[in-house]
Enzyme design. Structure first.
Site, short mmCIF file in Angstrom:
data_model
loop_
_atom_site.label_atom_id
_atom_site.label_comp_id
_atom_site.label_asym_id
_atom_site.label_seq_id
_atom_site.Cartn_x
_atom_site.Cartn_y
_atom_site.Cartn_z
N SER A 176 52.58 33.27 11.03
CA SER A 176 51.24 33.62 10.54
C SER A 176 50.16 33.01 11.42
CB SER A 176 51.04 33.08 9.12
OG SER A 176 51.97 33.61 8.25
N HIS A 190 48.90 39.01 10.69
CA HIS A 190 50.15 39.52 11.24
C HIS A 190 49.94 40.90 11.84
CE1 HIS A 190 51.43 37.08 7.65
NE2 HIS A 190 52.03 36.46 8.64
N HIS A 233 58.52 39.38 5.94
CA HIS A 233 58.71 38.31 4.96
C HIS A 233 59.40 38.85 3.71
CE1 HIS A 233 55.23 36.83 7.31
NE2 HIS A 233 55.77 35.65 7.11
N TYR A 239 58.78 37.89 0.82
CA TYR A 239 57.80 38.06 -0.26
C TYR A 239 57.08 39.40 -0.21
CZ TYR A 239 54.20 36.59 3.15
OH TYR A 239 53.39 36.49 4.26
N GLU A 240 57.19 40.10 0.93
CA GLU A 240 56.56 41.43 1.02
C GLU A 240 57.42 42.48 0.31
OE1 GLU A 240 54.55 42.12 5.13
OE2 GLU A 240 56.16 40.68 5.44
N ALA A 264 53.83 28.85 9.89
CA ALA A 264 52.84 27.98 9.26
C ALA A 264 53.53 27.37 8.06
CB ALA A 264 51.65 28.81 8.82
N MET A 291 57.44 30.06 3.83
CA MET A 291 58.02 31.26 3.23
C MET A 291 58.76 32.15 4.23
SD MET A 291 54.73 32.24 0.89
CE MET A 291 53.86 30.99 -0.07
N SER A 292 59.29 31.53 5.27
CA SER A 292 59.92 32.36 6.31
C SER A 292 61.00 31.60 7.05
CB SER A 292 58.84 32.81 7.32
OG SER A 292 58.37 31.70 8.05
N ASN A 317 48.40 22.79 6.04
CA ASN A 317 47.78 22.21 4.83
C ASN A 317 48.73 21.16 4.29
OD1 ASN A 317 49.38 24.85 4.18
ND2 ASN A 317 49.46 23.67 2.28
N HIS A 352 45.46 30.96 1.51
CA HIS A 352 45.85 31.60 2.77
C HIS A 352 44.75 31.44 3.83
CE1 HIS A 352 48.29 34.10 5.28
NE2 HIS A 352 47.41 35.08 5.34
N1 HPA Z 1 53.58 26.47 0.94
C1 HPA Z 1 54.35 27.52 1.31
N2 HPA Z 1 54.14 28.19 2.41
C2 HPA Z 1 53.13 27.82 3.20
C3 HPA Z 1 52.31 26.74 2.89
C4 HPA Z 1 52.54 26.02 1.67
O1 HPA Z 1 51.84 25.05 1.32
N3 HPA Z 1 51.40 26.62 3.88
C5 HPA Z 1 51.69 27.59 4.78
N4 HPA Z 1 52.72 28.32 4.38
#
Ligand code: HPA
Length: 289
Positions: A39, A71, A93, A95-96, A123, A226-227, A250, A264
């Site tokens: 990402s 993306h 992903h 989640y998509e 990320a 998530m990947s 983060n 995001h």
């Molecule tokens: N959690 C899950 N996926 C992420 C995060 C997070 O804090 N930051 C970037 N991708």
């Protein structure tokens, strides 16, 4: 409305082969290194020289992306710092709504193209208290949380032409490539924000609750995202060497009194700040693989 991506899919050797042969017929490039851009990190592919670009939608059997902010959806062949590479600008992903086999489809295609090493970037949220936003974590190991729940891309018939039924994962992240990342970071003066740790994949798309973050920390994870893990499992199954890099975008929230909310936009803002450092690191280390 975008059509829903394919939620259940199983592929045969011929499917992967058809995709690989189609690509091989359209480029004379023979990359040994593939890079999956996470990402906000797709601009790495823009650095390639002598590019040959294939939008995913034009590639037979290739999944097409539902474009999430940050993306793109194209396969880019070209030279990164003089080294032939193929880059996924935009990944798939879970989640998509893609099946876990669809998420990993490109990796077997890379293997049939002759790729030997895979670099994955993502990320991730920092779980390790000593990590700072903007740190880059060299992935030492992973926790396949969806895999714990049956979502492992290797579930089902094993195609022996790709790999063994029960592949080893204790050596998933290549020791020499990790050392190379640290060596290159030192040379490029970016070792001050390089970390090494354990990445845990969650399915997403909701970010983690405080209780979930506490569980992941107890599990020994340093970063959460998530990947990446499905692609790495499939890459190791077919014998690719793997280097994984997580950009800590983060810090996860672990305090019930905190007003911080992960979002995001924050994730993408951090990738923008650090994208160039990550690109510098990757483009210098590819020449040494
Ligand atoms: N959690 C899950 N996926 C992420 C995060 C997070 O804090 N930051 C970037 N991708």
């Amino acid at each position: 409305m975008e059509p829903a991506p394919c939620c259940s899919a199983s592929y045969s050797y011929d499917d992967y082969k058809e995709t690989a042969d189609w690509l091989l017929a359209r480029t004379n490039k023979q990359p040994k290194v593939a890079i999956i851009c996470g990402s906000g990190l797709g601009s790495l592919a823009d650095l390639l020289k002598d590019k040959v670009v294939f939008p995913y939608k034009d590639i037979p059997r290739f999944p097409t992306s539902t474009v999430v902010a940050g993306h793109a959806g194209r396969l880019v062949f070209g030279k990164l710092n003089g080294r032939e590479c193929v880059c996924m600008q935009g990944r798939f992903h879970f989640y998509e709504g893609y099946s876990i086999q669809t998420v990993t489809y490109p990796v077997r295609v890379f293997s049939l193209l002759g790729v030997e090493s895979l670099i994955v970037t993502n990320a991730a949220g920092g779980l390790n208290d000593s990590y700072n936003v903007g740190d880059i974590m060299v992935i030492k190991d992973h926790i396949n949380l969806p895999g714990f729940c049956g979502q492992n891309p290797l579930v089902g018939h094993n195609d022996d032409s790709f790999g063994v039924r029960f592949p080893c994962m204790s050596d998933a992240y290549d020791r020499d490539l990790r050392a190379l990342a640290f060596q290159t970071a030192q040379e490029q003066n970016c070792d001050s924000f390089l970390q090494e740790g354990v990445y845990c994949m969650v399915a997403g798309p909701s970010y983690e609750t405080i209780a979930e973050c506490n569980v992941l920390q107890t599990f020994g994870a340093d970063a959460v995202g998530m990947s990446t893990v499905p692609e790495v499992v499939v890459a190791r199954h077919c014998g690719l060497r793997v280097l994984g890099l997580s950009l800590i975008t983060n810090k996860v929230v672990t305090d019930y009194d905190s007003d911080v909310k992960v979002n995001h936009e924050e994730v993408l803002a951090t990738t923008e700040i650090r994208a160039q450092d990550l690109q510098r690191l990757v483009s210098h280390l590819v020449t040494k693989i």
